[in-house]
Design an enzyme around this catalytic site. Structure first.
Site, PDB file in Angstrom:
ATOM      1  N   GLU A   6      83.282  -1.185  61.540  1.00  0.00           N
ATOM      2  CA  GLU A   6      83.067   0.066  62.289  1.00  0.00           C
ATOM      3  C   GLU A   6      84.369   0.856  62.352  1.00  0.00           C
ATOM      4  OE1 GLU A   6      81.520   2.373  63.264  1.00  0.00           O
ATOM      5  OE2 GLU A   6      79.876   1.986  64.627  1.00  0.00           O
ATOM      6  N   ASP A   7      84.231   2.137  62.600  1.00  0.00           N
ATOM      7  CA  ASP A   7      85.412   2.972  62.794  1.00  0.00           C
ATOM      8  C   ASP A   7      85.948   2.830  64.215  1.00  0.00           C
ATOM      9  OD1 ASP A   7      83.140   4.170  63.885  1.00  0.00           O
ATOM     10  OD2 ASP A   7      83.444   6.111  62.926  1.00  0.00           O
TER      11      ASP A   7
ATOM     12  N   ASP B 143      83.025   2.371  71.329  1.00  0.00           N
ATOM     13  CA  ASP B 143      83.178   3.076  72.589  1.00  0.00           C
ATOM     14  C   ASP B 143      82.361   2.327  73.647  1.00  0.00           C
ATOM     15  OD1 ASP B 143      83.887   5.082  74.331  1.00  0.00           O
ATOM     16  OD2 ASP B 143      82.495   6.554  73.540  1.00  0.00           O
TER      17      ASP B 143
ATOM     18  N   PHE C 122      89.431  11.516  72.700  1.00  0.00           N
ATOM     19  CA  PHE C 122      88.572  11.787  71.560  1.00  0.00           C
ATOM     20  C   PHE C 122      89.421  11.938  70.308  1.00  0.00           C
ATOM     21  CE2 PHE C 122      85.511  13.669  68.762  1.00  0.00           C
ATOM     22  CZ  PHE C 122      84.365  12.973  69.109  1.00  0.00           C
TER      23      PHE C 122
ATOM     24  N   ARG D  65      86.996  14.464  58.869  1.00  0.00           N
ATOM     25  CA  ARG D  65      86.898  13.113  58.292  1.00  0.00           C
ATOM     26  C   ARG D  65      87.960  12.879  57.235  1.00  0.00           C
ATOM     27  NH1 ARG D  65      82.077  10.685  60.004  1.00  0.00           N
ATOM     28  NH2 ARG D  65      80.299  12.066  60.257  1.00  0.00           N
TER      29      ARG D  65
END
Ligand code: IMP
Ligand code: MG
Length: 174
Positions: free
Chosen positions: A97-98, A101, A150, A163
């Site tokens: 996963e990036d 959260d 964020f 991205r």
């Protein structure tokens, strides 16, 4: 209005961390085959770099999932938009996963994949925001633990933008 405001991790810092994670993975799976599953789209950049540093028999596959709105269905359910091409029964699966959260997405994905009886199932994330965790999941490989900001770049988007940034930047409300 949102604006890119500052660098959290440089290209060099990311590269160092990717190698560190890859070497740990390589050691843990020594002598085994490994199926690396990148979660689209965010983890694609990280995963592409990661697998090139893992000196093992690695196969790669992709999944694309989206969380259901939390009000209409029971929380922690994912909708599979693109499923794996391969059967994971008796395979060592590493989900990449990036960023994690709330953890809802991954926790329901893990539940879904465990029903397919893999030999092992582990999680790797480049970034972890533990402050907002709402489900208890065990993440086996974590790159950076970050505060609740964020972030974008290195595969991660804000409204599909950023991205392609080679570093991880911070997006702020201005
Ligand atoms: P969760 O763990 O289920 O809450 O969802 C994690 C997903 O939310 C990640 O895979 C990202 O797609 C997205 N996400 C969470 N935090 C950020 C961020 O700081 N920037 C961009 N996307 C984020
Ligand atoms: Mg994602």
């Amino acid at each position: 209005m949102y604006k890119l405001n500052g660098v959290m991790y440089s290209k060099e810092q990311i590269r160092e961390k990717v190698i560190e994670l890859a070497k740990e993975i390589e050691k843990d799976y020594a002598g085994e085959e490994l199926l690396v599953v990148a979660i689209l789209k965010g983890a694609s950049v990280f995963c592409a770099d990661l697998i090139r540093e893992i000196n093992l028999d690695v196969n790669m596959d992709f999944m694309c999932v989206s969380s259901y709105g939390n009000s209409t269905t029971s929380s922690g359910t994912v909708k599979i938009i693109k499923d794996l091409d391969v059967d994971i029964k008796n395979k060592n699966v590493l989900i990449v996963e990036d960023i994690i959260d709330s953890g809802q997405t991954l926790s329901s994905l893990v539940k879904a994949l465990n029903t397919r009886k893999p030999k092992s199932l582990r999680l790797c994330t480049l970034l972890d925001k533990p402050q907002r965790r709402a489900s208890d999941i065990k993440v086996d490989y974590v790159g950076f633990v970050i505060e609740d900001k964020f972030i974008v770049g290195y595969g991660i988007d804000y409204a599909e933008k950023y991205r392609n940034l080679p570093y991880i930047g911070i997006v702020e409300d201005i």
